[in-house]
Design an enzyme around this catalytic site. Structure first.
Site, PDB file in Angstrom:
ATOM      1  N   ARG A 284     -66.969  21.318 105.008  1.00 15.69           N
ATOM      2  CA  ARG A 284     -67.157  19.938 104.566  1.00 15.69           C
ATOM      3  C   ARG A 284     -65.662  19.392 104.852  1.00 15.69           C
ATOM      4  O   ARG A 284     -65.535  18.185 105.474  1.00 15.69           O
ATOM      5  CB  ARG A 284     -67.297  19.855 103.130  1.00 15.69           C
ATOM      6  CG  ARG A 284     -68.928  20.154 102.840  1.00 15.69           C
ATOM      7  CD  ARG A 284     -68.998  20.422 101.447  1.00 15.69           C
ATOM      8  NE  ARG A 284     -68.756  18.908 100.453  1.00 15.69           N
ATOM      9  CZ  ARG A 284     -68.596  19.063  99.218  1.00 15.69           C
ATOM     10  NH1 ARG A 284     -68.752  20.222  98.573  1.00 15.69           N
ATOM     11  NH2 ARG A 284     -68.495  17.991  98.780  1.00 15.69           N
TER      12      ARG A 284
ATOM     13  N   THR B 174     -75.403  21.977  98.565  1.00 11.11           N
ATOM     14  CA  THR B 174     -75.592  22.533  99.887  1.00 11.11           C
ATOM     15  C   THR B 174     -77.115  23.295  99.626  1.00 11.11           C
ATOM     16  O   THR B 174     -77.198  24.102  98.547  1.00 11.11           O
ATOM     17  CB  THR B 174     -74.701  23.479 100.184  1.00 11.11           C
ATOM     18  OG1 THR B 174     -73.424  22.773 100.447  1.00 11.11           O
ATOM     19  CG2 THR B 174     -74.907  24.158 101.591  1.00 11.11           C
TER      20      THR B 174
ATOM     21  N   LEU C 200     -73.660  29.179  97.504  1.00  8.70           N
ATOM     22  CA  LEU C 200     -73.463  27.795  98.197  1.00  8.70           C
ATOM     23  C   LEU C 200     -73.190  26.780  96.879  1.00  8.70           C
ATOM     24  O   LEU C 200     -73.470  27.084  95.627  1.00  8.70           O
ATOM     25  CB  LEU C 200     -75.150  27.463  98.468  1.00  8.70           C
ATOM     26  CG  LEU C 200     -75.650  28.201  99.648  1.00  8.70           C
ATOM     27  CD1 LEU C 200     -77.196  28.000 100.126  1.00  8.70           C
ATOM     28  CD2 LEU C 200     -74.608  28.165 100.912  1.00  8.70           C
ATOM     29  N   ASP C 201     -72.529  25.565  97.351  1.00 11.39           N
ATOM     30  CA  ASP C 201     -72.317  24.652  96.633  1.00 11.39           C
ATOM     31  C   ASP C 201     -73.705  24.141  95.954  1.00 11.39           C
ATOM     32  O   ASP C 201     -74.780  24.449  96.450  1.00 11.39           O
ATOM     33  CB  ASP C 201     -71.730  23.437  97.139  1.00 11.39           C
ATOM     34  CG  ASP C 201     -70.252  23.647  97.864  1.00 11.39           C
ATOM     35  OD1 ASP C 201     -69.511  24.784  97.278  1.00 11.39           O
ATOM     36  OD2 ASP C 201     -69.790  23.048  98.647  1.00 11.39           O
ATOM     37  N   ARG C 202     -73.487  23.615  94.667  1.00  7.92           N
ATOM     38  CA  ARG C 202     -74.696  23.037  94.276  1.00  7.92           C
ATOM     39  C   ARG C 202     -75.532  22.003  95.038  1.00  7.92           C
ATOM     40  O   ARG C 202     -76.952  22.200  95.132  1.00  7.92           O
ATOM     41  CB  ARG C 202     -74.376  22.075  92.793  1.00  7.92           C
ATOM     42  CG  ARG C 202     -75.574  21.449  92.035  1.00  7.92           C
ATOM     43  CD  ARG C 202     -75.029  20.512  91.127  1.00  7.92           C
ATOM     44  NE  ARG C 202     -74.437  19.310  91.775  1.00  7.92           N
ATOM     45  CZ  ARG C 202     -73.751  18.363  91.143  1.00  7.92           C
ATOM     46  NH1 ARG C 202     -73.959  18.227  90.091  1.00  7.92           N
ATOM     47  NH2 ARG C 202     -73.223  17.305  91.801  1.00  7.92           N
TER      48      ARG C 202
END
Length: 287
Positions: free
Chosen positions: A224, A132, A128-130
Site C-alpha cells: 500500500r 486485505t 493480512l491486514d483486516r
C-alpha cells in the site's frame, strides 16, 4: 500429529530432537514436561542415551485456545497433517485481540478443528491486514510453524490501482519507516528499513490498472505504501489513497482496499514438495 525417527547412531535424545527431527530448543523444552517425548514407547528425559535402532516418537498436541471456537464458512484451499491454507475475506481480523475476541479467522479455524475432531492450533505463517483479503498459510502446531518460518514463502498479490506504472514491469526499491506513535501508519523515508516490491501490469483500463505485486521484503503496509509513493495508490485504501483515488473509490462504493493475496509458493517443510496455491478470490474489475 506424531513425529517419528529410528536412530541410526548413538547420542543424547536431545541431539536427535534438534538434528534429525529439526525441533527448536524452545519446543523441545516445552514438550519434555508433558511426557510427549518417548523412546521405544517409554517417556524419557532429553539426556537419555539413545542407541541405534531405538524408535523416537514425539506427540505434538496443542492446548485449547482461550478465545471461543465459532462455526462458520471456511474456504479451505489446502490441508494436511501440519498445514492449513484458507481464504480470508475482507473486513476480518486474523487473530482475536483485547478489543475483539470473536469473529476473527482464528475463531473460525478453531471451529473447523472442533467440527473435524482435530487437536490443532492457530499458528499464522502469513498475515493480512483486516481489509486485505485472500490466501493465508497456517501451521497446525508449533513444530510446523517453526519449520515454515525458516522456509521462503513467495507471495503474489493482485491490486486495482488509480493510475499505474509507466513500465509494464519493474521494481520499487524504497525504504519504509513508521510515523511516530501513536500512529500505526508507514511512509517512505531514506532512514527506513529496506523495502523492495516487484510488479507487473496485468490489465489497464483508463485510469484504473490491475497489478501483480510480489513483496521481496515483508514490511507492514508495504504494498500500500509503495503503490501510493509511486503515484498509483490502491483503490479503496482509506489511509494511503490520494484525494483523487479516494473520490473515485467513494463513487464506486468501495468499502475496503482492492488488494488480494492471490498466490503462495513454498516448499513443504515435511515432505519437500513444491506447492503453489491460489485464492479463489480476486480483485473485481470495475470497468
Amino acid at each position: 500429529m506424531e513425529l517419528k525417527c529410528t536412530a541410526a547412531r548413538e547420542g543424547r535424545l536431545s541431539s536427535f530432537l534438534l538434528r534429525e527431527l529439526q525441533m527448536s530448543s524452545g519446543l523441545m523444552n516445552r514438550l519434555k514436561w508433558r511426557s510427549a517425548i518417548r523412546v521405544n514407547g517409554v517417556p524419557q528425559r532429553t539426556n537419555y542415551a539413545v542407541q541405534p535402532g531405538d524408535v523416537i516418537t514425539v506427540e505434538l498436541e496443542e492446548e485449547t485456545p482461550e478465545y471461543p471456537a465459532q462455526d462458520g464458512f471456511l474456504s479451505v484451499r489446502y490441508e494436511d497433517a501440519c498445514i492449513l491454507v484458507v481464504d480470508k475475506p475482507a473486513g476480518m481480523l486474523i487473530h482475536p485481540s483485547r478489543a475483539k475476541n470473536d469473529g476473527t479467522l482464528a475463531n473460525f479455524v478453531a471451529g473447523y478443528y472442533r467440527k473435524t475432531g482435530q487437536q490443532s492450533a492457530f499458528h499464522p505463517v502469513t498475515r493480512l491486514d483486516r481489509d486485505t483479503f485472500g490466501i493465508v498459510l497456517l501451521a497446525k502446531n508449533a513444530y510446523a510453524h517453526a519449520l515454515l518460518q525458516g522456509t521462503e514463502v513467495k507471495k503474489t498479490y493482485h491490486a486495482l490501482t488509480f493510475g499505474g506504472p509507466v513500465r509494464e514491469a519493474g521494481i520499487i526499491d524504497a525504504p519504509i519507516a513508521r510515523y511516530p506513535l501513536p500512529s500505526l501508519l508507514r511512509y517512505v523515508n531514506p532512514e527506513g528499513k529496506p523495502s523492495v516490491t516487484e510488479y507487473h501490469v496485468l490489465e489497464r483500463h483508463g485510469t484504473v490498472c490491475k497489478l501483480a505485486l510480489r513483496p521481496v521484503t515483508g514490511r507492514t503496509h508495504q504494498l500500500r505504501v509503495h503503490c501510493a509513493y509511486m503515484g498509483f495508490p490502491i483503490l479503496g485504501d482509506p489511509q494511503y489513497g490520494s484525494r483523487e483515488s479516494q473520490a473515485v473509490s467513494a463513487q464506486l462504493g468501495l468499502t475496503h482496499q482492492m488488494l488480494c493475496a492471490k498466490r503462495l509458493e513454498f516448499t513443504h517443510p515435511i515432505t519437500g514438495e513444491s506447492l503453489t496455491l491460489e485464492s479463489v478470490l480476486d480483485v473485481v474489475p470495475i470497468w
